[in-house]
Every structure is written in structure tokens, then in C-alpha cells.
Motif scaffolding. Structure first.
Motif, PDB file in Angstrom:
ATOM      1  N   SER A 150      35.259  29.269  52.474  1.00 30.98           N
ATOM      2  CA  SER A 150      35.419  29.012  51.046  1.00 30.98           C
ATOM      3  C   SER A 150      36.517  29.941  50.548  1.00 30.98           C
ATOM      4  O   SER A 150      36.376  31.167  50.613  1.00 30.98           O
ATOM      5  N   LEU A 151      37.613  29.338  50.087  1.00 29.84           N
ATOM      6  CA  LEU A 151      38.774  30.115  49.652  1.00 29.84           C
ATOM      7  C   LEU A 151      38.997  29.939  48.157  1.00 29.84           C
ATOM      8  O   LEU A 151      39.175  28.824  47.665  1.00 29.84           O
ATOM      9  N   LYS A 152      39.009  31.052  47.453  1.00 28.99           N
ATOM     10  CA  LYS A 152      39.336  31.036  46.040  1.00 28.99           C
ATOM     11  C   LYS A 152      40.851  30.873  45.877  1.00 28.99           C
ATOM     12  O   LYS A 152      41.602  31.060  46.843  1.00 28.99           O
ATOM     13  N   PRO A 153      41.321  30.507  44.686  1.00 25.17           N
ATOM     14  CA  PRO A 153      42.770  30.402  44.469  1.00 25.17           C
ATOM     15  C   PRO A 153      43.500  31.679  44.889  1.00 25.17           C
ATOM     16  O   PRO A 153      43.093  32.788  44.536  1.00 25.17           O
ATOM     17  N   GLY A 154      44.535  31.497  45.709  1.00 26.09           N
ATOM     18  CA  GLY A 154      45.322  32.631  46.194  1.00 26.09           C
ATOM     19  C   GLY A 154      44.758  33.294  47.434  1.00 26.09           C
ATOM     20  O   GLY A 154      45.413  34.156  48.029  1.00 26.09           O
ATOM     21  N   GLU A 155      43.564  32.906  47.871  1.00 26.27           N
ATOM     22  CA  GLU A 155      42.926  33.534  49.025  1.00 26.27           C
ATOM     23  C   GLU A 155      43.340  32.824  50.314  1.00 26.27           C
ATOM     24  O   GLU A 155      43.627  31.632  50.317  1.00 26.27           O
TER      25      GLU A 155
END
Length: 213
Positions: A171-176
Motif C-alpha cells: 500500500s503506497l501513499k502519494p509520493g511513496e
């Protein structure tokens, strides 16, 4: 009186010059031929082995790493290693991460493929693979005759999020971003290698190896 002063200055200057000269000789003597011979050159870092495609008759058009981008997601193939499924290297990874010896599309694999990847979320929404969202976002293809390779998942990492050794869910948040490893099974011949990415209505593809057919 003046002559005496001048003579004293000259004597001091000569003595200072002699001392300087001795110091230069001493320093020069320290750098002996044997010291030069034993001096070791700085070690050259070993090149990173990113693939073994040539072993299977594939000539690369692009050198890894290769990145494709679509819909705010980027996928970078950092490393692509092909192993005989029964080889020690393959079986060590199967045992370590508890991979199945078959997949949804490949029931009798000839090859185990081990990839290192980096995925980055450039969008403003979370990008994930979860229990309720397992839709494939990228694919690797090696042949036109049913040659899409079959992703398998490490049971050893079930329930672990963003695992860097071998991912199951992420699960990647924005910018991750996440750099991790993914395994595949394959049972066909090798003709080319193309990376395709489908995400949020976007599409991108790159041929690492163009068709050998």
C-alpha cells in the motif's frame, strides 16, 4: 659593523637552506621503489549483475533498470534472473519464502524467474495490492505463444505489508515508493522480454528484448 651583520645574515640563510635541503632528501628517500611497488590501487567495484538474458539467447535492446509509467504509477524492473525451476538457486528461494511449485497459469514450470522491482506512487491516491484488490497492474511477457509469465506469491509474507524481501501485499501513499522482489513461473521458450503497465486507464510498455521470432 655592517659587514658583520651582513655576514651573519648570509650564514643564517645558508644554514636554513641546508636544513630545507636535508628535509627534501629525507622525504624523497621515504618514497622508495619498494614502497611504490607495494602500494595497492583503489579497488574497482564489481559490476552489478542485473540479468542473465544472454544465457538464454536473448540480446538486450535496453539495459536494466527500465521504467514504465502509467496512471500515476511507475514500475522499474531493476533485476531479472532466470533459473531452472529444479536448480538449487530456485529451490532455495521457493523454500525461503514458501512459494508454491505451480501457478494459476503454469502447472508444470520449467523456469523460476526472480525480479527486483521498484514501484512508485506518483498520483494523489493510494495505490495498493490487497485482499480485496488483487488486480494485476504490470505484466512481463517472454513469448507470443502463451508466454506471459505467472506471478506467484510468498506465503511466508502473508499479512506483511510493503515487505522488501518479497512482497505479498503493498500500500503506497502519494509520493511513496517500494523496492522489493517478485517471483514468477514460466514454461515456454524465450523470444523477447516486454514490460507492460496498466493503471487508472493509462498504459505503457517497453521492450527490453525485441522479438527473436
Amino acid at each position: 659593523m655592517k659587514k658583520t651583520i651582513v655576514r651573519a645574515v648570509l650564514t643564517t640563510t645558508m644554514l636554513f637552506s641546508m636544513v630545507l635541503g636535508q628535509n627534501v632528501i629525507t622525504n624523497a628517500a621515504a618514497v622508495t621503489p619498494s614502497a611504490i611497488a607495494t602500494a595497492k590501487p583503489a579497488a574497482t567495484p564489481a559490476p552489478i549483475m542485473r540479468d542473465n538474458l544472454s544465457k538464454y539467447g536473448l540480446k538486450k535492446d535496453l539495459e536494466l533498470p527500465v521504467t514504465v509509467t502509467a496512471g500515476g504509477l511507475s514500475y522499474t524492473l531493476e533485476k531479472f534472473m532466470i533459473y531452472d525451476f529444479k536448480s538449487k538457486d530456485a529451490q532455495n528461494l521457493v523454500e525461503q519464502f514458501k512459494y508454491d511449485s505451480f501457478g494459476g497459469m503454469v502447472s508444470n514450470p520449467k523456469h523460476f524467474i526472480w525480479t527486483k522491482i521498484t514501484i512508485k506512487n506518483n498520483s494523489n491516491k493510494i495505490v495498493k495490492r490487497s485482499l480485496n484488490d488483487q488486480k494485476e497492474k504490470w505484466s512481463l511477457t517472454l513469448s507470443s505463444s502463451g508466454g506471459r509469465i505467472d506471478a506467484i506469491w510468498p506465503k511466508a509474507n502473508v499479512g506483511k505489508l510493503n515487505n522488501k524481501d518479497a512482497f505479498y501485499y503493498y500500500s503506497l501513499k502519494p509520493g511513496e515508493q517500494l523496492t522489493t522482489y517478485q517471483a514468477f513461473l514460466y514454461d515456454q521458450d524465450f523470444k523477447y522480454l516486454v514490460i507492460r503497465l496498466f493503471h487508472e486507464g493509462g498504459f505503457d510498455e517497453k521492450f527490453v528484448v525485441n522479438s527473436q521470432e
